[in-house]
Design a protein around this motif. Structure first.
Motif, PDB file in Angstrom:
ATOM      1  N   ALA A 286       0.833  -1.210   0.000  1.00  0.00           N
ATOM      2  CA  ALA A 286       0.000   0.000   0.000  1.00  0.00           C
ATOM      3  C   ALA A 286       0.866   1.259   0.000  1.00  0.00           C
ATOM      4  N   ARG A 287       1.961   1.228   0.778  1.00  0.00           N
ATOM      5  CA  ARG A 287       2.869   2.378   0.799  1.00  0.00           C
ATOM      6  C   ARG A 287       3.517   2.590  -0.565  1.00  0.00           C
ATOM      7  N   LEU A 288       3.902   1.484  -1.217  1.00  0.00           N
ATOM      8  CA  LEU A 288       4.497   1.584  -2.548  1.00  0.00           C
ATOM      9  C   LEU A 288       3.494   2.174  -3.540  1.00  0.00           C
ATOM     10  N   ARG A 289       2.225   1.725  -3.422  1.00  0.00           N
ATOM     11  CA  ARG A 289       1.195   2.241  -4.315  1.00  0.00           C
ATOM     12  C   ARG A 289       0.994   3.745  -4.122  1.00  0.00           C
ATOM     13  N   ARG A 290       0.986   4.208  -2.869  1.00  0.00           N
ATOM     14  CA  ARG A 290       0.843   5.640  -2.606  1.00  0.00           C
ATOM     15  C   ARG A 290       2.041   6.409  -3.154  1.00  0.00           C
ATOM     16  N   LEU A 291       3.232   5.841  -3.007  1.00  0.00           N
ATOM     17  CA  LEU A 291       4.427   6.491  -3.526  1.00  0.00           C
ATOM     18  C   LEU A 291       4.369   6.616  -5.045  1.00  0.00           C
ATOM     19  N   LEU A 292       3.961   5.548  -5.721  1.00  0.00           N
ATOM     20  CA  LEU A 292       3.839   5.585  -7.183  1.00  0.00           C
ATOM     21  C   LEU A 292       2.765   6.568  -7.624  1.00  0.00           C
ATOM     22  N   ASP A 293       1.654   6.624  -6.874  1.00  0.00           N
ATOM     23  CA  ASP A 293       0.592   7.582  -7.200  1.00  0.00           C
ATOM     24  C   ASP A 293       1.095   9.013  -7.066  1.00  0.00           C
ATOM     25  N   ASP A 294       1.806   9.299  -5.975  1.00  0.00           N
ATOM     26  CA  ASP A 294       2.337  10.651  -5.775  1.00  0.00           C
ATOM     27  C   ASP A 294       3.339  11.000  -6.872  1.00  0.00           C
ATOM     28  N   LEU A 295       4.175  10.028  -7.244  1.00  0.00           N
ATOM     29  CA  LEU A 295       5.154  10.244  -8.311  1.00  0.00           C
ATOM     30  C   LEU A 295       4.451  10.518  -9.635  1.00  0.00           C
ATOM     31  N   SER A 296       3.413   9.746  -9.936  1.00  0.00           N
ATOM     32  CA  SER A 296       2.676   9.914 -11.193  1.00  0.00           C
ATOM     33  C   SER A 296       2.019  11.279 -11.264  1.00  0.00           C
ATOM     34  N   CYS A 297       1.384  11.702 -10.171  1.00  0.00           N
ATOM     35  CA  CYS A 297       0.699  13.002 -10.156  1.00  0.00           C
ATOM     36  C   CYS A 297       1.703  14.146 -10.288  1.00  0.00           C
ATOM     37  N   GLY A 298       2.813  14.044  -9.584  1.00  0.00           N
ATOM     38  CA  GLY A 298       3.827  15.093  -9.685  1.00  0.00           C
ATOM     39  C   GLY A 298       4.430  15.176 -11.069  1.00  0.00           C
ATOM     40  N   LEU A 299       4.701  14.018 -11.673  1.00  0.00           N
ATOM     41  CA  LEU A 299       5.272  13.996 -13.014  1.00  0.00           C
ATOM     42  C   LEU A 299       4.293  14.550 -14.041  1.00  0.00           C
ATOM     43  N   ALA A 300       3.008  14.183 -13.911  1.00  0.00           N
ATOM     44  CA  ALA A 300       1.993  14.689 -14.838  1.00  0.00           C
ATOM     45  C   ALA A 300       1.892  16.207 -14.747  1.00  0.00           C
ATOM     46  N   ARG A 301       1.879  16.725 -13.532  1.00  0.00           N
ATOM     47  CA  ARG A 301       1.778  18.177 -13.356  1.00  0.00           C
ATOM     48  C   ARG A 301       3.007  18.885 -13.925  1.00  0.00           C
ATOM     49  N   LEU A 302       4.197  18.310 -13.711  1.00  0.00           N
ATOM     50  CA  LEU A 302       5.420  18.907 -14.237  1.00  0.00           C
ATOM     51  C   LEU A 302       5.404  18.949 -15.760  1.00  0.00           C
ATOM     52  N   LEU A 303       5.059  17.827 -16.385  1.00  0.00           N
ATOM     53  CA  LEU A 303       5.046  17.765 -17.844  1.00  0.00           C
ATOM     54  C   LEU A 303       4.025  18.718 -18.449  1.00  0.00           C
ATOM     55  N   LEU A 304       2.831  18.758 -17.865  1.00  0.00           N
ATOM     56  CA  LEU A 304       1.790  19.637 -18.396  1.00  0.00           C
ATOM     57  C   LEU A 304       2.151  21.102 -18.176  1.00  0.00           C
ATOM     58  N   GLY A 305       2.809  21.399 -17.048  1.00  0.00           N
ATOM     59  CA  GLY A 305       3.216  22.770 -16.787  1.00  0.00           C
ATOM     60  C   GLY A 305       4.250  23.267 -17.781  1.00  0.00           C
ATOM     61  N   VAL A 306       5.084  22.358 -18.288  1.00  0.00           N
ATOM     62  CA  VAL A 306       6.066  22.722 -19.301  1.00  0.00           C
ATOM     63  C   VAL A 306       5.442  22.748 -20.691  1.00  0.00           C
ATOM     64  N   PHE A 307       4.588  21.772 -20.974  1.00  0.00           N
ATOM     65  CA  PHE A 307       4.037  21.600 -22.318  1.00  0.00           C
ATOM     66  C   PHE A 307       3.005  22.676 -22.651  1.00  0.00           C
ATOM     67  N   PHE A 308       2.151  23.031 -21.680  1.00  0.00           N
ATOM     68  CA  PHE A 308       1.104  24.027 -21.918  1.00  0.00           C
ATOM     69  C   PHE A 308       1.497  25.367 -21.288  1.00  0.00           C
ATOM     70  N   ARG A 309       1.180  26.444 -21.984  1.00  0.00           N
ATOM     71  CA  ARG A 309       1.445  27.766 -21.443  1.00  0.00           C
ATOM     72  C   ARG A 309       0.651  28.001 -20.164  1.00  0.00           C
ATOM     73  N   ASP A 310      -0.573  27.479 -20.110  1.00  0.00           N
ATOM     74  CA  ASP A 310      -1.416  27.686 -18.933  1.00  0.00           C
ATOM     75  C   ASP A 310      -2.421  26.545 -18.856  1.00  0.00           C
ATOM     76  N   VAL A 311      -2.695  26.075 -17.660  1.00  0.00           N
ATOM     77  CA  VAL A 311      -3.737  25.077 -17.413  1.00  0.00           C
ATOM     78  C   VAL A 311      -4.728  25.704 -16.439  1.00  0.00           C
ATOM     79  N   GLU A 312      -5.961  25.831 -16.865  1.00  0.00           N
ATOM     80  CA  GLU A 312      -6.988  26.489 -16.059  1.00  0.00           C
ATOM     81  C   GLU A 312      -7.877  25.436 -15.406  1.00  0.00           C
ATOM     82  N   VAL A 313      -8.039  25.505 -14.101  1.00  0.00           N
ATOM     83  CA  VAL A 313      -8.858  24.554 -13.352  1.00  0.00           C
ATOM     84  C   VAL A 313     -10.022  25.317 -12.722  1.00  0.00           C
TER      85      VAL A 313
END
Length: 402
Positions: free
Chosen positions: A4-31
């Motif tokens: 379960a701890r490994l799964r949470r770690l992978l989830d946190d890594l995935s979310c952080g990586l997705a946000r980083l990539l989208l922040g670089v790829f798109f000029r702006d992301v509006e939520v």
């Protein structure tokens, strides 16, 4: 517990990586509306699917959740995407159109029920595939079936009450309600031609620079203009047709001259100050261009050759960048090590991404700025006059009483 701890770690890594990539790829992301998402409770996220891998990345990066995505089973055999779906802990959906064993979907649905019962989040794209249509498409019934079979704690109200005695009717009713919900937040266009013209009408109607208009406001103006134009078609069809003809003609001339709306909304800056600024920007961009030119261009070249539908290029570019940039930086660092030792390699590993980010930010800022393109002053002035006249017509339509 360790799993379960490994799964949470992978989830946190995935979310952080997705946000980083989208922040670089798109000029702006509006939520918009994230505060309405329930926290600490089982949740079924239902979304439309118009941009391939970008759609799940947006949910991962900006919804503030750690969902399990349902994805077509063939992705587990894709050489580039398979590591991503495994990393995310996605659940496979077996489609008849893929020749997959659809009976295995019972197993997937059981895993969905178990995840929701444990308080987790499931994300599903009920259109069943990534598409390039300008509006909503018919939904599959999978999302409704999951919600109704889980029952508590997912509570689809009146459909749940009738599910035991008439399951098919309940599934269809809930699917229709889901479709209505998605349509209320989906771009409301009947064709790409209509989408282009309505978006141009919105550009002309707004007071400020259209490039700076938030997407949420643009979306509201799309719907408002469609409603007002529909009323005009009923009351004065000839005037409505003249407006469309004028808008189409203006847009064709604008594109032929290579001008953007921002180039016409304001005159480009001239003079010594603008030349000094442009020179300093070029100097600041040069290191990033030298260190990152090849991995910056490669994803675009690959996307141009592999793309078959308009929903694919962004995914190819993001995944290509995720692959090529680290490889290229590693090669550059190895060359620096050979020439100047470990300190040179470390310096390059820091400089390459930093200067690349500087390049992108300045480049984006330049794209928002009115630029002196290859048109004469007279051509530009004449098109601005046409723009002003067309803008008055569009505002009359938008401000008319419904």
């Amino acid at each position: 517990m360790a799993r379960a701890r490994l799964r949470r770690l992978l989830d946190d890594l995935s979310c952080g990586l997705a946000r980083l990539l989208l922040g670089v790829f798109f000029r702006d992301v509006e939520v918009v509306g994230r505060e309405r998402v329930p926290r600490g409770a089982p949740l079924l996220i239902i979304a439309n699917h118009v941009n391939n891998l970008i759609d799940p990345m947006l949910i991962l990066g900006y919804a503030g959740l750690r969902p399990r995505f349902l994805a077509k089973s063939t992705l587990w055999k894709h050489p580039i995407v398979a590591p991503a779906v495994i990393l995310l802990g996605a659940l496979p959906v077996y489609r008849r159109r893929d020749g997959a064993p659809v009976a295995r979907n019972f197993e997937t649905f059981a895993r969905c029920r178990a995840a929701l019962a444990a308080g987790e989040t499931i994300a599903i794209f009920p259109e069943g595939y990534s598409h390039n249509e300008p509006g909503a498409v018919p939904l599959k019934t999978g999302a409704a079936r999951i919600a109704l079979e889980v029952g508590e704690p997912i509570d689809p109200s009146e459909e749940q009450a009738g599910y035991d005695r008439a399951p098919r009717a309940a599934v269809l009713a809930l699917t229709a309600r889901i479709a209505a919900g998605l349509e209320s937040v989906t771009a409301p266009f009947a064709s790409w031609e209509e989408a282009r013209l309505i978006d141009r009408a919105v550009d002309l109607a707004v007071e400020a620079d259209p490039v700076a208009l938030p997407l949420s406001e643009r979306w509201s103006l799309w719907r408002a203009f469609i409603g007002r134009y529909a009323a005009l078609e009923k009351s004065d069809p000839e005037r409505a047709q003249r407006l469309v003809t004028a808008l189409r003609s203006y847009d064709e001339v604008r594109r032929r001259l290579g001008l953007r709306e921002s180039d016409l909304a304001a005159w480009p800056e001239r003079g010594g100050r603008a030349r000094v600024r442009d020179t300093l920007e070029r100097l600041a961009m040069a290191p990033g261009a030298v260190l990152n030119w090849l991995p910056y261009k490669l994803p675009t070249w690959i996307a141009d050759r592999l793309t078959r539908t308009p929903d694919e290029p962004a995914s190819y570019k993001v995944m290509g960048a995720l692959l090529f940039f680290p490889i290229w930086w590693a090669l550059e660092a190895a060359a620096a090590w050979a020439v100047g030792g470990p300190r040179a390699a470390l310096a390059l590993l820091v400089a390459a991404p930093v200067t690349g980010l500087v390049f992108l930010r300045i480049h984006d800022r330049q794209r928002l700025r009115p630029l002196p393109v290859g048109t004469s002053f007279a051509e530009r002035a004449a098109l601005r006059d046409r723009r002003a006249a067309l803008r008055r017509q569009i505002r009359d339509v938008v401000n008319a009483r419904p």
